[in-house]
Scaffold this active site. Structure first.
Site, PDB file in Angstrom:
ATOM      1  N   ARG A 183      -5.537  -8.883  -7.824  1.00 54.80           N
ATOM      2  CA  ARG A 183      -6.523  -9.895  -8.222  1.00 54.80           C
ATOM      3  C   ARG A 183      -7.107  -9.484  -9.577  1.00 54.80           C
ATOM      4  NH1 ARG A 183     -11.668 -10.444  -8.241  1.00 54.80           N
ATOM      5  NH2 ARG A 183     -12.580  -9.061  -6.709  1.00 54.80           N
ATOM      6  N   GLY A 217       0.779  -1.229   0.000  1.00 57.82           N
ATOM      7  CA  GLY A 217       0.000   0.000   0.000  1.00 57.82           C
ATOM      8  C   GLY A 217       0.812   1.281   0.000  1.00 57.82           C
ATOM      9  N   GLN A 234       9.078   7.015  -8.298  1.00 60.26           N
ATOM     10  CA  GLN A 234       8.364   7.823  -9.298  1.00 60.26           C
ATOM     11  C   GLN A 234       6.860   7.543  -9.262  1.00 60.26           C
ATOM     12  OE1 GLN A 234      10.019  10.243 -10.439  1.00 60.26           O
ATOM     13  NE2 GLN A 234      11.822   9.374  -9.435  1.00 60.26           N
ATOM     14  N   GLU A 260      -9.156  -5.330 -20.859  1.00 65.40           N
ATOM     15  CA  GLU A 260      -7.877  -5.931 -21.233  1.00 65.40           C
ATOM     16  C   GLU A 260      -6.822  -5.588 -20.179  1.00 65.40           C
ATOM     17  OE1 GLU A 260      -4.703  -5.627 -24.889  1.00 65.40           O
ATOM     18  OE2 GLU A 260      -6.677  -4.765 -25.170  1.00 65.40           O
ATOM     19  N   ASP A 281      -3.662  -4.478 -18.227  1.00 69.69           N
ATOM     20  CA  ASP A 281      -2.550  -3.539 -18.458  1.00 69.69           C
ATOM     21  C   ASP A 281      -2.660  -2.834 -19.808  1.00 69.69           C
ATOM     22  OD1 ASP A 281      -1.554  -4.243 -15.968  1.00 69.69           O
ATOM     23  OD2 ASP A 281      -0.305  -5.839 -16.771  1.00 69.69           O
ATOM     24  N   HIS A 286       0.967   1.039 -12.995  1.00 73.65           N
ATOM     25  CA  HIS A 286       1.682  -0.171 -13.400  1.00 73.65           C
ATOM     26  C   HIS A 286       3.175   0.159 -13.497  1.00 73.65           C
ATOM     27  CE1 HIS A 286       2.231  -4.032 -15.417  1.00 73.65           C
ATOM     28  NE2 HIS A 286       3.053  -3.417 -16.245  1.00 73.65           N
ATOM     29  N   ASN A 342       1.673   3.104  -2.616  1.00 69.40           N
ATOM     30  CA  ASN A 342       1.005   4.075  -3.502  1.00 69.40           C
ATOM     31  C   ASN A 342      -0.240   4.647  -2.842  1.00 69.40           C
ATOM     32  OD1 ASN A 342       2.257   4.466  -6.271  1.00 69.40           O
ATOM     33  ND2 ASN A 342       2.409   2.241  -6.023  1.00 69.40           N
TER      34      ASN A 342
HETATM   35  C1  GAR Z   1       3.528  -1.110  -7.346  1.00 67.22           C
HETATM   36  O1  GAR Z   1       4.822  -1.136  -7.897  1.00 67.22           O
HETATM   37  C2  GAR Z   1       2.484  -1.133  -8.440  1.00 67.22           C
HETATM   38  O2  GAR Z   1       2.845  -0.377  -9.568  1.00 67.22           O
HETATM   39  C3  GAR Z   1       2.426  -2.597  -8.765  1.00 67.22           C
HETATM   40  O3  GAR Z   1       2.494  -3.243  -7.523  1.00 67.22           O
HETATM   41  C4  GAR Z   1       3.232  -2.423  -6.617  1.00 67.22           C
HETATM   42  C5  GAR Z   1       2.378  -2.201  -5.392  1.00 67.22           C
HETATM   43  O4  GAR Z   1       3.096  -1.532  -4.395  1.00 67.22           O
HETATM   44  N1  GAR Z   1       1.249  -2.931  -9.484  1.00 67.22           N
HETATM   45  C6  GAR Z   1       1.205  -3.855 -10.429  1.00 67.22           C
HETATM   46  O5  GAR Z   1       2.155  -4.545 -10.744  1.00 67.22           O
HETATM   47  C7  GAR Z   1      -0.145  -4.011 -11.101  1.00 67.22           C
HETATM   48  N2  GAR Z   1      -0.007  -4.667 -12.353  1.00 67.22           N
HETATM   49  P1  GAR Z   1       2.345  -0.775  -3.223  1.00 67.22           P
HETATM   50  O6  GAR Z   1       1.356  -1.790  -2.625  1.00 67.22           O
HETATM   51  O7  GAR Z   1       3.419  -0.436  -2.263  1.00 67.22           O
HETATM   52  O8  GAR Z   1       1.655   0.419  -3.795  1.00 67.22           O
END
Ligand code: GAR
Length: 216
Positions: free
Chosen positions: A93, A14, A175, A145, A147, A111, A16
């Site tokens: 998921r 979590g 970033q 679809e 990503d 992503h 982000n």
């Molecule tokens: C992040 O790097 C996000 O971009 C990626 O999972 C990580 C989650 O980190 N998401 C994906 O790969 C989705 N396809 P976080 O839980 O610390 O935000």
């Protein structure tokens, strides 16, 4: 203008989500985090959200007949919190196609690659193994679809000799924490238009929706 109510979907750490919560603390930020939903009760990010006073919800696939039923439950939870924009933040998921259809134009994802390169899982390893010199992260609208979907903004970082998936992921993640709050700011300011599979951000020239980040 009222602040846009964002529901954040997580599965794990979590970070982000935390970046969005931090951004929304600024009085002039045009969005607020209305709730955080996880498909995993053990997601570490839930504690961070609770500590910030944000309502949390768990919608586990195992508690529902199938993916579509779990997704309908998630939509009901989000609606109960008045959510206007769904932000996937490490939500791992797979969604049934009804979910992005229901939230079309109101659901975004972050992503950790420069889409359309490197979709799916373990994308930092994919970038290194492909010999890419640059990678980064992408905020995009979510469609059925995986990503894919109109890109709102991207941030680029170098891929350095000697990078491991972990070192590259850490550089990209820094970033992500800048890019996601920025992209959601633009959406909340009603400046992002989807046109023919692309987006335009009012007042931001297309080149300025790419952040170059040679901060390695
Ligand atoms: C992040 O790097 C996000 O971009 C990626 O999972 C990580 C989650 O980190 N998401 C994906 O790969 C989705 N396809 P976080 O839980 O610390 O935000």
């Amino acid at each position: 203008m009222a602040r846009l109510k964002v529901g954040v979907l997580i599965s794990g750490r979590g970070s982000n989500m935390a970046a969005l919560i931090d951004a929304a603390r600024a009085p002039d930020y045009p969005a607020e985090i209305a709730c955080v939903v996880s498909n995993r009760a053990a997601a570490e990010g839930l504690a961070t959200a609770r500590a910030a006073g944000i309502p949390t919800e768990i919608v586990a696939l195992s508690a529902h007949a199938d993916r579509a039923a779990a997704d309908r439950a998630m939509t009901a939870v989000l609606a109960r919190h008045g959510v206007q924009l769904v932000a996937l933040a490490g939500f791992m998921r797979i969604l049934s196609s009804d979910f992005p259809a229901h939230w079309a134009g109101r659901i975004v994802n972050i992503h950790p690659s420069l889409l359309p390169a490197f979709k799916g899982l373990d994308v930092q390893r994919q970038a290194i193994e492909a010999g890419a010199r640059v990678s980064g992260c992408t905020v995009h609208f979510v469609t059925a679809e995986l990503d894919a979907g109109p890109i709102v903004a991207q941030a680029a970082v170098p891929v350095l000799a000697g990078d491991t998936p972990a070192t590259l992921a850490a550089r990209i993640l820094r970033q992500e924490h800048r890019l996601y709050p920025l992209a959601i700011r633009w959406i909340a300011e009603r400046r992002v238009r989807i046109e023919g599979g692309r987006t335009l951000v009012d007042g931001v020239p297309p080149g300025a929706t790419l952040l170059f980040s040679p901060d390695a």
